[in-house]
Enzyme design. Structure first.
Site, PDB file in Angstrom:
ATOM      1  N   GLU A   1       3.507  11.495   8.544  1.00  0.00           N
ATOM      2  CA  GLU A   1       4.753  12.162   8.174  1.00  0.00           C
ATOM      3  C   GLU A   1       4.710  13.671   8.413  1.00  0.00           C
ATOM      4  OE1 GLU A   1       3.579   9.643   6.302  1.00  0.00           O
ATOM      5  OE2 GLU A   1       5.237   8.207   6.251  1.00  0.00           O
TER       6      GLU A   1
ATOM      7  N   HIS B   1       9.170   3.498  -3.998  1.00  0.00           N
ATOM      8  CA  HIS B   1      10.044   3.201  -2.854  1.00  0.00           C
ATOM      9  C   HIS B   1      11.512   3.146  -3.290  1.00  0.00           C
ATOM     10  CE1 HIS B   1       6.253   2.044  -0.990  1.00  0.00           C
ATOM     11  NE2 HIS B   1       6.862   1.919   0.174  1.00  0.00           N
TER      12      HIS B   1
END
Lengths: 337, 325
Positions: free
Chosen positions: B60, B129
């Site tokens: 990321e 999440h």
């Protein structure tokens, strides 16, 4: 006493050697000036000097072409000056004056001069490696021929972004050159004592399918030749290089650091036996360059830095109305209507 | 008008912008050949090929850093961070880099990029999440923050984000991806920083965002049917820039303010809006401003627990009824 034989010019011609020396000497004098200005309380905030590491900045910058991009760390004065940024702009920024490269809005750790390809200096360890990768992606994507060079310290090799950036650059074969300036110390701690491998960058190269390259970072010729090779490779579409330059930081980590952690005699040893400026001056003589030519370079550099210092001292502080400019692309800071 | 799902509108916006601008390219994990784990970018790889639609490693920091380096030097990249929770591992690039480079360089560095990310709860994915983190992004000067609630807004606001010259964090709500709606055909670009009155009313104002917008509308309809209470619903659409004009106009008209936020309680975006309204419109208010939020907890996985954590139609309805009666 036998006289030393004058060496013949090799692949690096006399003009280039004088440029390599000029850049190193400029960095040396400007960094010493920055330190003096700090003692006069005219350099505010923090600053991280590259005294002793001048050959790396000089060797790479002198091997670059004009459109190449440099990404630097907070220890970025040397790389910014080496690309030809104005000395007034650099010293002015350190002194947080209106004449500074970024008008005092960035400070010592964020030197930027996009007109010279200096795409910023970043003070969060590792962050600028992926950025250099992105610049290289753009060059590859748009068919530009520039290469991105990212300079970082030995400590950076232990942060995640280093590894992410290397893998990414190799996977997409991007024209980026990773330059680790191994100056032995991660801030106040010896790098070997906190790193799994002896050579923090080069020993990791094989993990990314890269050649392990270690060079004498205090020899501007060796740096220059290595840089040239890496740029040729990158421009030929053959992907990134990772180069570990062995060097030694003669100053503290930052202005607040007297370097008390160094073993006794270490600093003196490097200064006496392996100072890049002293070494290169001797080499110029070996190549038959006259002392007066060297003196002229040194005098010109001193004059330049003296004049820049005066200009910066006389520059006003930034006007208050720039406090809120350039937050957003429209030039302002408005977050609501 | 075409009927598109929220996820199809994502691909439609990216395709529209990639067709008109060569410098737009798209990177992320599983976004190309697989079409994205939420299937929001299906078809882009086939249409534009591996040069412009790129599968990346799980890196990321490299994804956002690469997008930033490209943006600084002449591209308009779109980067996907699969789940907004993952922004925490590359938050440096949001909080310290893309948001500050322009200011620190006094305007020398530019950063026209979009970070798209799947945000919000309702999928029973648990605490790592499911978060709504748009309020984290709102707290950082130098970036723009967008969170659409309809397929049309996805297309128009994503296109506007790609054309915008600032870094934009574009929050797509995971629980809205399957929702269908009318979307203008052909080139369609909306305007960042504009809220929208999506239900007119006179008794109270609800300010909502993303998934909370349809829930606010449903609660308002129920309040009208069952109690004759006439609620105005404002879809914020963009947190930064914040359209205070539209908010103020509505609150001045109704005299009552409710915010419905999916983010956990502390420092949610509604707190900022309530604070501004209290500062500037205090004498227009006929009663307390009330925030309806997810409690200040990590989100649970179990469906019954997640359903009582995130503001539901019934919770919005009950709270407004309790306050107004």
């Amino acid at each position: 006493m036998a006289t030393k034989q004058t060496l013949q010019n090799d692949d690096i011609n006399e003009k280039k050697r004088l440029e390599l020396y000029n850049t190193q000497y400029l960095i040396r004098v400007a960094e010493q000036r920055a330190y003096d200005l700090f003692l006069e309380n005219l350099v505010k905030g923090t600053s991280h000097l590259s005294l002793g590491q001048e050959a790396i900045a000089s060797g790479f910058a002198n091997a670059m072409q004009e459109n190449d991009k440099s990404f630097c760390t907070y220890r970025g004065h040397a790389h910014t000056l080496a690309r030809g940024a104005s000395v007034v702009g650099v010293l002015g920024e350190l002194m947080q004056r209106d004449c500074g490269l970024m008008r005092g809005k960035g400070g010592s750790m964020h030197l930027t001069d996009t007109s010279k390809g200096v795409m910023g200096s970043y003070a969060i360890i590792g962050a600028h490696l992926p950025m250099a990768v992105g610049s290289a992606w753009r060059a590859q994507y748009l068919g530009h021929d520039d290469v991105a060079t990212v300079f970082f310290g030995d400590g950076t090799t232990n942060i995640g972004a280093f590894h992410e950036a290397l893998n990414y650059a190799v996977v997409y074969k991007l024209p980026v050159v990773f330059v680790c300036e191994n100056n032995n110390y991660m801030e106040y701690t010896h790098i070997e004592s906190i790193t799994a491998v002896k050579n923090p960058a080069a020993d990791r190269a094989s993990a990314y399918g890269l050649e392990s390259i270690i060079i004498d970072g205090n020899d501007a010729d060796e740096v220059y030749r290595t840089a040239q090779k890496a740029y040729e490779k990158a421009r030929a579409g053959e992907g990134p290089s990772l180069i570990e330059c062995k060097t030694y930081r003669q100053s503290g980590h930052s202005r607040a650091d007297p370097g008390a952690y160094r073993p006794k005699g270490e600093l003196e040893h490097w200064k006496k036996n392996n100072d890049p400026i002293t070494r290169y001056r001797e080499r110029l003589i070996e190549f038959g360059i006259k002392q007066n030519v060297i003196n002229d370079i040194e005098d010109n550099v001193k004059d330049l830095v003296d004049q820049a210092t005066e200009k910066a001292k006389n520059s006003p502080v930034p006007p208050e109305d720039i406090l809120t400019t350039n937050v957003y692309a429209n030039g302002g800071w408005a977050w609501r209507n | 008008m075409a009927q598109l799902t929220y996820r199809e509108a994502v691909a439609a916006a990216i395709a529209q912008e990639m067709e008109r601008d060569e410098t737009v390219a798209f990177i992320g994990e599983d976004v190309a050949r697989a079409g994205g784990v939420f299937k929001a970018t299906v078809g882009l790889f086939d249409k534009f090929g591996p040069r412009r639609v790129i599968d990346t490693p799980i890196s990321e920091q490299a994804i956002l850093g690469a997008a930033m380096g490209a943006a600084m030097t002449g591209m308009r990249p779109i980067a996907e961070i699969m789940f907004s929770d993952f922004l925490a591992v590359c938050w440096d690039f949001v909080a310290n880099e893309m948001s500050k480079s322009r200011y620190m360089s006094d305007g020398q560095l530019k950063c026209p990029l979009v970070v798209r990310t799947g945000n919000g709860g309702g999928s029973r994915f648990g605490a790592q999440h499911s978060q709504s983190i748009e309020n984290w992004a709102m707290a950082i000067p130098g970036i723009k923050v967008v969170a659409p609630s309809t397929p049309a807004d996805v297309k128009g606001l994503l296109a506007a984000s790609i054309r915008d010259n600032d870094p934009v964090i574009f929050f797509e709500h995971k629980s809205l991806y399957a929702v269908k709606g009318e979307v203008p055909e052909g080139e369609y670009v909306d305007t960042l920083g504009t809220a929208k009155v999506v239900r007119e009313g006179k008794d109270a104002t609800i300010i909502a965002l993303a998934l909370m917008v349809p829930r606010a509308i449903a609660a308002a309809d129920k309040l009208m049917q069952e109690h004759g209470i006439d609620i105005e619903v404002v879809d914020l659409r963009t947190l930064v820039p914040l359209d205070m004009k539209t908010i103020s106009k509505s609150v001045s008209k109704t005299g009552r303010l409710f915010t419905v936020e999916e983010n956990p309680r502390l420092c949610g975006w509604g707190a900022e809006i309530v604070s501004i309204v209290v500062d500037e419109l205090f004498w227009d208010l006929d009663g307390p401003a009330v925030r309806i939020t997810t409690p200040h907890i990590p989100l649970p996985a179990a469906d019954n627990l997640e359903d009582i954590a995130i503001p539901s139609v019934d919770r919005i309805y009950n709270k407004i009824l309790e306050v107004l009666k």
